[in-house]
Enzyme design. Sequence first.
Site, mmCIF file in Angstrom:
data_model
loop_
_atom_site.group_PDB
_atom_site.id
_atom_site.type_symbol
_atom_site.label_atom_id
_atom_site.label_comp_id
_atom_site.label_asym_id
_atom_site.label_seq_id
_atom_site.Cartn_x
_atom_site.Cartn_y
_atom_site.Cartn_z
ATOM 1 N N ARG A 63 14.536 0.813 2.134
ATOM 2 C CA ARG A 63 13.677 0.143 3.128
ATOM 3 C C ARG A 63 14.427 -0.979 3.844
ATOM 4 O O ARG A 63 14.204 -1.224 5.028
ATOM 5 C CB ARG A 63 12.409 -0.356 2.441
ATOM 6 C CG ARG A 63 11.545 0.848 2.002
ATOM 7 C CD ARG A 63 10.326 0.432 1.240
ATOM 8 N NE ARG A 63 9.522 -0.515 1.967
ATOM 9 C CZ ARG A 63 8.790 -1.472 1.398
ATOM 10 N NH1 ARG A 63 8.761 -1.585 0.089
ATOM 11 N NH2 ARG A 63 8.085 -2.287 2.129
ATOM 12 N N ASN A 96 4.250 -9.243 6.008
ATOM 13 C CA ASN A 96 5.330 -8.264 6.188
ATOM 14 C C ASN A 96 6.655 -8.804 5.677
ATOM 15 O O ASN A 96 6.931 -9.998 5.776
ATOM 16 C CB ASN A 96 5.460 -7.885 7.669
ATOM 17 C CG ASN A 96 4.210 -7.185 8.169
ATOM 18 O OD1 ASN A 96 3.378 -6.761 7.370
ATOM 19 N ND2 ASN A 96 4.063 -7.067 9.479
ATOM 20 N N HIS A 113 4.904 -12.729 1.378
ATOM 21 C CA HIS A 113 5.281 -11.692 0.404
ATOM 22 C C HIS A 113 6.793 -11.476 0.333
ATOM 23 O O HIS A 113 7.243 -10.438 -0.143
ATOM 24 C CB HIS A 113 4.570 -10.363 0.736
ATOM 25 C CG HIS A 113 3.088 -10.404 0.467
ATOM 26 N ND1 HIS A 113 2.202 -9.468 0.970
ATOM 27 C CD2 HIS A 113 2.337 -11.275 -0.268
ATOM 28 C CE1 HIS A 113 0.971 -9.771 0.564
ATOM 29 N NE2 HIS A 113 1.026 -10.863 -0.185
ATOM 30 N N GLY A 179 -3.715 -6.310 12.145
ATOM 31 C CA GLY A 179 -3.107 -5.156 11.489
ATOM 32 C C GLY A 179 -2.965 -5.258 9.980
ATOM 33 O O GLY A 179 -1.933 -4.881 9.435
ATOM 34 N N THR A 180 -3.999 -5.770 9.322
ATOM 35 C CA THR A 180 -3.967 -5.772 7.853
ATOM 36 C C THR A 180 -5.279 -5.215 7.323
ATOM 37 O O THR A 180 -6.345 -5.471 7.897
ATOM 38 C CB THR A 180 -3.662 -7.182 7.289
ATOM 39 O OG1 THR A 180 -3.798 -7.147 5.860
ATOM 40 C CG2 THR A 180 -4.564 -8.264 7.845
ATOM 41 N N ALA A 223 -1.923 -2.393 18.061
ATOM 42 C CA ALA A 223 -1.492 -3.793 18.182
ATOM 43 C C ALA A 223 -0.722 -4.036 19.474
ATOM 44 O O ALA A 223 -0.872 -5.084 20.108
ATOM 45 C CB ALA A 223 -0.643 -4.164 16.969
#
Length: 236
Positions: A63, A96, A113, A179-180, A223
């Site tokens: 990732r 994010n 996070h 967008g969560t 978005a």
Amino acid sequence: MTIPPHIVVLTGAGVSAESGIDTFRAGTNGQPSLWEQHRIEDVATPEAFARDPDLVLRFYDMRRAAIQTKAPNPAHLALARLDAAWPGHVTIVTQNVDDLHERAGAHGVIHMHGEHLSAWCATCDTRTRWTGPLADRPPCPACAAPTLRPDIVWFGEIPYRMDDIQAALAGADLFVSIGTSGAVYPAAGFVRLARELGAQTLELNLERSQGSAWFDETRLGPASEVVAAWVDGLLG
Ligand code: BJW
């Protein structure tokens, strides 16, 4: 003199979906979501890392490499424009772990996070900017121990900078969630807290989140469109 409103923005995976970064829960653009491809318990908990560090390090190496091939989309660019041009204070808190807000030009983003492009040494507690793999156990640049792990907040760990986030929410006039899914705490509880502390609340999302009922207003759409339109409306 009127003080311009303090805006606190919370972003989630949906803001980066149109840049080609997988969301966690519902897949987008026909792609399966991350948690449809990998079990959370196998890759995103401290227990998983203790059990099978190679698997977890390879998952994050993949990732970390992928996000470096992606680019900010119009939603990131609109938020950076707001950050630069709004006469009041703007605080961007993101769940994010990519760096697309920064690459779009936003400053002072709170990564609650963690970040893919940071490695954390379990021996000396130093954090180092990191763009390459970790699975081959490179030495920590500070202490040389081969104990670097992704600087990511896994389930059961305490998110970063909670005091700063609480202070921002306490001073917010407008709280905007973008967008969560509202599935992961403590971020999912921010709307309630902001509301109780007196802020207006707005949700921008492709579909309603789990906490949608807590928002004063919801605007639905991708978005890249709804965030850009909201920022254009604010900046005039
Ligand atoms: C679009 C779009 C487009 C798509 N345009 N929109 C029981 C009850 C309550 C809580 C708990 C519980 N059991 C355990 C807990 C706590 C736990 C938790 O919340 N678990 C839940 C599963 C219930 N939380 C924790 O453990 C956290 N720590 C904690 O609570 O510590 C205690 C503590 C807190 C505070 C103070 C003191 C102590 C840690 C959570 C760590 C989360 N980590 C992850 C992994 C990060 C690393 C990685 O990337 O691998 O973070 S999980 C994952 O979910 C990731 C995300 O940041 C997070 C949120 O996901 P997000 O962003 O909402 O994405 P999705 O996929 O869910 O949703 C995408 C959204 O986008 C959707 O709404 C779409 O509609 C939208 N969308 N395309 C606009 N084009």
